[in-house]
Design an enzyme around this catalytic site. Structure first.
Site, PDB file in Angstrom:
ATOM      1  NE  ARG A   1       1.746   8.774   5.332  1.00  0.00           N
ATOM      2  CZ  ARG A   1       2.824   8.016   5.207  1.00  0.00           C
ATOM      3  NH1 ARG A   1       3.054   7.398   4.068  1.00  0.00           N
ATOM      4  NH2 ARG A   1       3.675   7.878   6.195  1.00  0.00           N
TER       5      ARG A   1
ATOM      6  CG  ASP B   1       1.948  10.351   8.512  1.00  0.00           C
ATOM      7  OD1 ASP B   1       0.920  10.440   7.830  1.00  0.00           O
ATOM      8  OD2 ASP B   1       2.887   9.583   8.240  1.00  0.00           O
TER       9      ASP B   1
ATOM     10  CB  VAL C   1      -0.968  -0.010   1.208  1.00  0.00           C
ATOM     11  CG1 VAL C   1      -2.065  -1.030   0.977  1.00  0.00           C
ATOM     12  CG2 VAL C   1      -0.259  -0.325   2.518  1.00  0.00           C
TER      13      VAL C   1
END
Lengths: 423, 423
Positions: free
Chosen positions: A336, A334, A242
């Site tokens: 995400r 981050d 991924v």
């Protein structure tokens, strides 16, 4: 160009529940008939049963096309010959409550499963498209030349073309499920999505009856090496990565990170994973899931600001300051949020990833936490890491990312240093 | 994770003009002091002087970060050490009315030019970031190995790294100017943007006093080969390509189109264009402008649907039906609208492109129509066109795209045929 805008009429700033004509959506229902179609059309407002509209952020370009007089407001897609080259599912995960909350598992098959609704006048659009392609990467050609890969004519041609099935997937968020993933109430999620985007879609807060949101963000693309049906069979070895978008490396080969090297290494592993043993392969199936989350979903402007801050800080670009500089600029390391990422794996029916090509603990935790078994973890070979990207790699390993080797010490992190801005 | 949501308070569905505290924006003013900063913060609503917020579509991820309790609503970027590695401008085009309407020319320098406003408490964020990078592409390494390029140690290293200055640019739309580009009234543009996105940002129609919109779409990235200042000097030869994103080819090397081959060919031309004559170069400067407009800004789902329709139509995937299939599905052949594209060139001060690496008439017309002179047009060498992409190339040439060779006839277009889906 002239503008095709109908005679002046009342502008409705928000919609109201209880309208007639909209079909209900029962997320997670076992059959498409019970689930009902996602209708995000702007042509017939009374039919809408979602917040937002199709094509993610490209809805803004669609609006420009109407403003420029190039596109009719009432255009409906002619879906002739567009259906998936390979049927995907349905799989048990599609109706396992909460397993899939950020894409529509029926999104590829709307022309078939919602044929009745379409015939009745509902503008139901695919949110997933499945096609076939030949992909030719210079790194794969090099692997052929160096003998790391062998052509077999079916999965990999002598010219270096890998034959894939690929799918593009638009985000379709079921808000109650998304809220649960992020550990907050649906009310808080809706309010924050509205307020922290500067007031996007008041329906987020006024229409609690609309549970589905088509957010204006980038989606995902998956590349399948081998038979797509094998992805759902835990007896077939699955090699998977991924990958989150990084335009600077994925396209332009910037040497400050390992994104493209990791991606092309994973593609090589996926090809080998799908090839028959006679060609040196593992006789399984391969999968790359590519998400549009540029710069850890901070966007590229923030990413480049961080690069400058890293390279200019006192002491230079050292691994021990890698995460700190991102946090100074962005407020977080981050954005995400791998919480939604496993949905695409469940759409494909995946139950076990035998070889996960990733060192990210966040990805690993999200995948295993969603009920998918992970076997071996495959990291990038050292010789593929660009010198300047050593800063990122050491910082990640010290922060808990997977490595089969030694974890760098605090002292080592201060010594791992990238190039200066003027080098 | 816990949610950091303050005590319940009134949710404001839209804002109202006449608030106190917001600074005026006078688009196109000659100095930053007269122009004023673009303030898209969500932290202090009364300071906002735009519709929307920063980071394009990544604002949705930022909202998720707040919902997940990972980011404080009040976080302000620490901009220490983030300023541009190379100052860009100001250039006369920055205050030439209407030359730049889709980005903020002062966006890279906010920490400097709006230092006073920032000190006074305004959360002014950069919408442009400028940094330096080494980019390493396998195609460039191949060009070195085959002798098409020679390393010079300054622009191109022996290892194949090209040294670049790059910038990431967020969209900042001045709505009166955008409307003018598309030939419609500002009122109609605002209304269509609101209605055709399914009701995004009511302020588009309620706040005509707010002229600036930060749309939730992808931005642009530019890569400069050579001295950035030379871009503004028409006496220095400029080799340039404006490239629209195609993930399937740019990253994965799909052979149905020429996007990556064209891009890497252009990068090779830009490197050679910047290198000194002693290394076989042209002693000028090179520029790649990369725009996030996947699948002609139709998005990737639509693109893959079109691929299937092309490959399955009666008679197969022939060049004469290339544009027709896109129009059936999407309602238009193209939604990229090159009308806004030249803005980035004007931001860089470009007045002449000596060598434009593109065959697109739409790009050529937009660039020259905006007042930039174009010298030679450089097309992709035939040997770089993948066999399956011949369909696209022939269709484009017949439709008026630039070619130094023969324009395919209607008969030829029927014969140019791509692979079937099962080949």
């Amino acid at each position: 160009m002239s503008v095709e805008v109908p005679a002046p009429r009342h502008i409705r700033l928000t919609s109201h529940s209880g309208g007639t004509g909209a079909l209900p959506v029962r997320w997670g229902a076992a059959t498409p008939a019970e689930r009902g179609p996602v209708v995000g059309t702007t042509g017939q407002r009374s039919h809408r049963n979602v917040i937002g509209t199709h094509s993610g952020s490209y809805s803004v370009y669609r609006a420009l096309a109407v403003a420029a007089g190039a596109l009719s407001r009432q255009h409906r897609a002619d879906l002739t010959n567009t259906s998936p080259t390979d049927p995907i599912g349905p799989y048990p995960q599609w109706s396992d409550p909460g397993k899939i909350v950020s894409l529509d598992p029926w999104g590829a098959d709307v022309a078939q499963v919602f044929a009745g609704e379409i015939a009745a006048g509902y503008d139901v659009r695919p949110t997933i498209a499945v096609t076939k392609a030949h992909v030719i990467l210079p790194e794969v050609i090099e692997a052929l030349q160096k003998g790391r890969l062998k052509a077999d004519g079916k999965f990999l041609t002598a010219g270096g073309a890998a034959l894939v099935t690929k799918a593009a997937i638009e985000p379709v968020w079921w808000l109650p499920g998304v809220a649960k993933r992020f550990g907050c109430s649906e009310t808080d999620l809706r309010r924050v999505l509205f307020e922290e985007t500067g007031g996007m879609y008041p329906e987020l807060v006024t229409r609690s009856d609309l549970e589905v949101f088509l957010p204006p963000i980038g989606g995902q693309t998956i590349y399948i090496f081998g038979n797509p049906h094998d992805l759902a069979d835990p007896a077939v070895e699955l090699t998977a990565r991924v990958h989150d978008e990084c335009n600077g490396s994925d396209v332009f080969g910037s040497d400050i990170c390992t994104c493209r090297p990791y991606l092309t290494h994973a593609i090589e592993e996926c090809i080998r994973g799908a090839q028959p043993p006679s060609a040196g392969g593992r006789g399984g199936v391969g999968l790359i899931a590519y998400s549009r989350k540029e710069g850890r979903a901070l966007g590229e402007v923030t990413k480049f600001l961080v690069y400058n801050a890293r390279k200019r800080q006192v002491g230079g670009d050292t691994a021990d300051q890698y995460f700190a500089r991102t946090e100074c600029v962005a407020g977080v390391q981050d954005m995400r949020f791998q919480e939604l990422m496993p949905d695409v794996l469940h759409w494909l029916g995946v139950r076990k990833i035998h070889r996960l090509v990733s060192m990210s603990n966040m990805k690993f935790d999200a995948i295993t936490g969603s009920g998918i078994e992970v076997g071996e973890r495959v990291n990038i070979p050292d010789e593929l890491i660009p010198a300047d990207a050593r800063v990122e790699m050491d910082a990640k390993m010290a922060a808990g990312y997977f490595t089969p080797g030694e974890v760098p010490t605090a002292e080592k992190l201060k010594q791992t240093k990238g190039r200066g801005l003027n080098e």
